[in-house]
Design a protein around this motif. Structure first.
Motif, PDB file in Angstrom:
ATOM      1  N   GLU A 233       0.824  -1.211   0.000  1.00  0.00           N
ATOM      2  CA  GLU A 233       0.000   0.000   0.000  1.00  0.00           C
ATOM      3  C   GLU A 233       0.859   1.262   0.000  1.00  0.00           C
ATOM      4  O   GLU A 233       0.542   2.242  -0.686  1.00  0.00           O
ATOM      5  CB  GLU A 233      -0.939   0.000   1.208  1.00  0.00           C
ATOM      6  CG  GLU A 233      -2.004  -1.086   1.164  1.00  0.00           C
ATOM      7  CD  GLU A 233      -2.834  -1.030  -0.114  1.00  0.00           C
ATOM      8  OE1 GLU A 233      -3.261   0.084  -0.502  1.00  0.00           O
ATOM      9  OE2 GLU A 233      -3.044  -2.098  -0.716  1.00  0.00           O
ATOM     10  N   ALA A 234       1.951   1.251   0.756  1.00  0.00           N
ATOM     11  CA  ALA A 234       2.843   2.410   0.785  1.00  0.00           C
ATOM     12  C   ALA A 234       3.505   2.629  -0.569  1.00  0.00           C
ATOM     13  O   ALA A 234       3.675   3.776  -1.027  1.00  0.00           O
ATOM     14  CB  ALA A 234       3.906   2.224   1.871  1.00  0.00           C
ATOM     15  N   THR A 235       3.860   1.537  -1.245  1.00  0.00           N
ATOM     16  CA  THR A 235       4.456   1.645  -2.582  1.00  0.00           C
ATOM     17  C   THR A 235       3.441   2.198  -3.572  1.00  0.00           C
ATOM     18  O   THR A 235       3.756   3.074  -4.381  1.00  0.00           O
ATOM     19  CB  THR A 235       4.963   0.272  -3.048  1.00  0.00           C
ATOM     20  OG1 THR A 235       5.917  -0.225  -2.112  1.00  0.00           O
ATOM     21  CG2 THR A 235       5.623   0.379  -4.421  1.00  0.00           C
ATOM     22  N   ALA A 236       2.223   1.701  -3.518  1.00  0.00           N
ATOM     23  CA  ALA A 236       1.172   2.185  -4.415  1.00  0.00           C
ATOM     24  C   ALA A 236       0.904   3.673  -4.198  1.00  0.00           C
ATOM     25  O   ALA A 236       0.535   4.388  -5.133  1.00  0.00           O
ATOM     26  CB  ALA A 236      -0.110   1.381  -4.209  1.00  0.00           C
ATOM     27  N   ALA A 237       1.112   4.145  -2.954  1.00  0.00           N
ATOM     28  CA  ALA A 237       0.898   5.559  -2.646  1.00  0.00           C
ATOM     29  C   ALA A 237       2.078   6.431  -3.074  1.00  0.00           C
ATOM     30  O   ALA A 237       2.032   7.656  -2.905  1.00  0.00           O
ATOM     31  CB  ALA A 237       0.650   5.725  -1.149  1.00  0.00           C
ATOM     32  N   GLY A 238       3.130   5.812  -3.627  1.00  0.00           N
ATOM     33  CA  GLY A 238       4.263   6.584  -4.126  1.00  0.00           C
ATOM     34  C   GLY A 238       5.267   6.985  -3.065  1.00  0.00           C
ATOM     35  O   GLY A 238       6.050   7.915  -3.276  1.00  0.00           O
ATOM     36  N   LEU A 239       5.280   6.281  -1.921  1.00  0.00           N
ATOM     37  CA  LEU A 239       6.183   6.660  -0.834  1.00  0.00           C
ATOM     38  C   LEU A 239       7.594   6.111  -1.010  1.00  0.00           C
ATOM     39  O   LEU A 239       8.497   6.487  -0.275  1.00  0.00           O
ATOM     40  CB  LEU A 239       5.601   6.181   0.502  1.00  0.00           C
ATOM     41  CG  LEU A 239       4.219   6.748   0.854  1.00  0.00           C
ATOM     42  CD1 LEU A 239       3.740   6.191   2.188  1.00  0.00           C
ATOM     43  CD2 LEU A 239       4.267   8.265   0.895  1.00  0.00           C
ATOM     44  N   GLY A 240       7.778   5.223  -1.975  1.00  0.00           N
ATOM     45  CA  GLY A 240       9.085   4.648  -2.232  1.00  0.00           C
ATOM     46  C   GLY A 240       8.956   3.380  -3.055  1.00  0.00           C
ATOM     47  O   GLY A 240       7.848   2.950  -3.401  1.00  0.00           O
ATOM     48  N   ILE A 241      10.090   2.778  -3.381  1.00  0.00           N
ATOM     49  CA  ILE A 241      10.125   1.527  -4.137  1.00  0.00           C
ATOM     50  C   ILE A 241      10.158   0.373  -3.133  1.00  0.00           C
ATOM     51  O   ILE A 241      10.946   0.384  -2.186  1.00  0.00           O
ATOM     52  CB  ILE A 241      11.358   1.467  -5.052  1.00  0.00           C
ATOM     53  CG1 ILE A 241      11.252   2.538  -6.145  1.00  0.00           C
ATOM     54  CG2 ILE A 241      11.493   0.084  -5.689  1.00  0.00           C
ATOM     55  CD1 ILE A 241      12.471   2.619  -7.037  1.00  0.00           C
ATOM     56  N   GLY A 242       9.299  -0.613  -3.334  1.00  0.00           N
ATOM     57  CA  GLY A 242       9.245  -1.756  -2.438  1.00  0.00           C
ATOM     58  C   GLY A 242       9.974  -2.953  -3.017  1.00  0.00           C
ATOM     59  O   GLY A 242      10.512  -2.914  -4.130  1.00  0.00           O
ATOM     60  N   ILE A 243       9.995  -4.041  -2.265  1.00  0.00           N
ATOM     61  CA  ILE A 243      10.567  -5.303  -2.719  1.00  0.00           C
ATOM     62  C   ILE A 243       9.570  -6.418  -2.416  1.00  0.00           C
ATOM     63  O   ILE A 243       8.882  -6.388  -1.395  1.00  0.00           O
ATOM     64  CB  ILE A 243      11.926  -5.605  -2.038  1.00  0.00           C
ATOM     65  CG1 ILE A 243      11.799  -5.554  -0.509  1.00  0.00           C
ATOM     66  CG2 ILE A 243      12.990  -4.658  -2.527  1.00  0.00           C
ATOM     67  CD1 ILE A 243      13.064  -5.966   0.224  1.00  0.00           C
ATOM     68  N   ILE A 244       9.517  -7.398  -3.322  1.00  0.00           N
ATOM     69  CA  ILE A 244       8.529  -8.470  -3.156  1.00  0.00           C
ATOM     70  C   ILE A 244       8.996  -9.713  -3.900  1.00  0.00           C
ATOM     71  O   ILE A 244       9.676  -9.620  -4.932  1.00  0.00           O
ATOM     72  CB  ILE A 244       7.143  -8.011  -3.675  1.00  0.00           C
ATOM     73  CG1 ILE A 244       6.036  -8.942  -3.188  1.00  0.00           C
ATOM     74  CG2 ILE A 244       7.135  -7.895  -5.202  1.00  0.00           C
ATOM     75  CD1 ILE A 244       4.640  -8.377  -3.370  1.00  0.00           C
ATOM     76  N   SER A 245       8.653 -10.867  -3.376  1.00  0.00           N
ATOM     77  CA  SER A 245       8.951 -12.115  -4.071  1.00  0.00           C
ATOM     78  C   SER A 245       8.077 -12.227  -5.312  1.00  0.00           C
ATOM     79  O   SER A 245       6.908 -11.846  -5.297  1.00  0.00           O
ATOM     80  CB  SER A 245       8.686 -13.302  -3.138  1.00  0.00           C
ATOM     81  OG  SER A 245       8.665 -14.512  -3.856  1.00  0.00           O
ATOM     82  N   ARG A 246       8.648 -12.737  -6.384  1.00  0.00           N
ATOM     83  CA  ARG A 246       7.869 -12.930  -7.616  1.00  0.00           C
ATOM     84  C   ARG A 246       6.623 -13.772  -7.339  1.00  0.00           C
ATOM     85  O   ARG A 246       5.552 -13.520  -7.894  1.00  0.00           O
ATOM     86  CB  ARG A 246       8.734 -13.620  -8.681  1.00  0.00           C
ATOM     87  CG  ARG A 246       8.011 -13.890 -10.002  1.00  0.00           C
ATOM     88  CD  ARG A 246       8.862 -14.746 -10.917  1.00  0.00           C
ATOM     89  NE  ARG A 246       9.991 -14.022 -11.464  1.00  0.00           N
ATOM     90  CZ  ARG A 246       9.938 -13.312 -12.602  1.00  0.00           C
ATOM     91  NH1 ARG A 246       8.804 -13.244 -13.286  1.00  0.00           N
ATOM     92  NH2 ARG A 246      11.012 -12.695 -13.044  1.00  0.00           N
ATOM     93  N   THR A 247       6.754 -14.763  -6.472  1.00  0.00           N
ATOM     94  CA  THR A 247       5.636 -15.641  -6.145  1.00  0.00           C
ATOM     95  C   THR A 247       4.502 -14.893  -5.463  1.00  0.00           C
ATOM     96  O   THR A 247       3.331 -15.220  -5.633  1.00  0.00           O
ATOM     97  CB  THR A 247       6.114 -16.784  -5.233  1.00  0.00           C
ATOM     98  OG1 THR A 247       7.242 -17.419  -5.824  1.00  0.00           O
ATOM     99  CG2 THR A 247       5.018 -17.806  -5.005  1.00  0.00           C
TER     100      THR A 247
END
Length: 324
Positions: A233-247
């Motif tokens: 949600e924070a990434t979607a709000a433009g607060l920064g770049i996130g990290i996530i597993s492809r899965t």
């Protein structure tokens, strides 16, 4: 003449009530769990405390807390009632598997396909699921608070029976309006000084990504540390770049995931249970299915990585028009 040593014993009804209150941290919920009246639970716990002259709980206006001695007894009680569960499983074993299975997982994405097959095959098993960091779920497994676990790394713990399930690439997560959104991939060095949102402490996704950054001496500007859903949600709000597993990344019109160029950060997933509890039917059935799924995955062709951004480009363009 040899004198026989007296066999010490403890009142199991009292210990069971103590265990239930310690597990729920509530006399009311403990009574519901044991299907007895609350006064009975209160009386049994009080009798246990008075018999041994120990205070096991602190009663406060805000609730119930374990004392230091209560916490130590709780650790033993968990083991005792785990053994009782094994004995019950042995005495009531029958062809069909039934009962309860509480699963702890680093993320629902890693377990849902396996769980779908399990529920179809064993419909009489009532399954509950909770998520958390790998370290947190590992501790719950050791403490008998979950029956099986999906973990983010191999803990090399001789008490565990585990199965390697797979390897998962860690991706960058960006809002669709970000200047990099339609890039094919990102160089690690480009992240130096960039605002990023980290996963919480104990996250294997975070550790894998930090390992790549350390190798290249890259230091992003970490503005937040959040659990997975909050990070999204924070990434979607433009607060920064996130990290996530492809899965873990599902289609989201607000977001796009991008791979790193060069060496890829990866995490691993493992299904695990305590060896001493493997004989319980519901646990053994889950671990057997996990092993079968792992063997099938190993024999399948490797997934081709096209290094393309993950997401619907039509959705990306529409979202950019709205934000522009």
């Amino acid at each position: 003449m040899l004198t026989r040593e007296r066999l010490n014993y403890i009142n199991f009804n009292q210990l069971r009530s103590f265990f239930a209150v310690g597990r729920e941290l509530s006399f009311t919920k403990a009574a519901d769990l044991l299907c007895i009246g609350q006064p009975t639970v209160t009386t049994q716990v009080k009798s246990l405390e008075e018999t041994y002259g120990r205070q096991l709980f602190l009663r406060t206006p805000s609730g119930v807390e374990l004392t230091t001695e209560g916490d130590a007894l709780m650790l033993i009680a968990r083991q005792i009632f785990a053994l009782e569960q094994r004995a019950h499983a042995l005495l009531t074993s029958r062809p069909e598997i039934a009962g309860r299975l509480h699963i702890g997982t680093v993320g629902p994405f890693f377990v849902m396909k396996l769980l779908a097959g399990y529920s179809d095959r064993f419909p009489l098993v009532h399954v509950t699921l909770e998520s958390g960091s790998s370290d947190r779920i590992y501790r719950k497994l050791i403490d008998y608070k979950v029956d099986v676990a999906i973990l983010g790394r191999d803990y090399a713990d001789p008490r565990l029976d585990d199965v390697a399930l797979g390897e998962h690439e860690v991706m960058l997560l960006l809002p669709v309006a970000h200047p990099w959104a339609q890039r094919q991939k990102i160089m690690v060095e480009e992240l130096d000084g960039v605002r990023m949102i980290w996963r919480e402490s104990g996250s294997m996704t975070r550790r894998a990504f930090e390992g790549i950054l350390e190798k290249r001496s890259v230091r992003p500007s970490v503005v937040m540390e959040l659990a997975r859903d909050s990070m999204i949600e924070a990434t979607a709000a433009g607060l920064g770049i996130g990290i996530i597993s492809r899965t873990e990344f599902d289609s989201d019109p607000r977001l796009v995931s991008l791979p790193l160029a060069g060496e890829k950060p990866v995490t691993h997933s493992y299904a695990a249970c305590l060896k001493e509890r493997r004989s319980i039917g519901s646990i053994d059935a889950f671990m057997t299915m996990a092993r079968s799924a792992a063997d099938t995955a190993q024999s399948a062709p490797a997934e081709t990585n096209t290094d393309r951004p993950q997401g619907n480009l039509v959705d990306i363009r529409r979202a950019k028009q709205k934000t522009g």
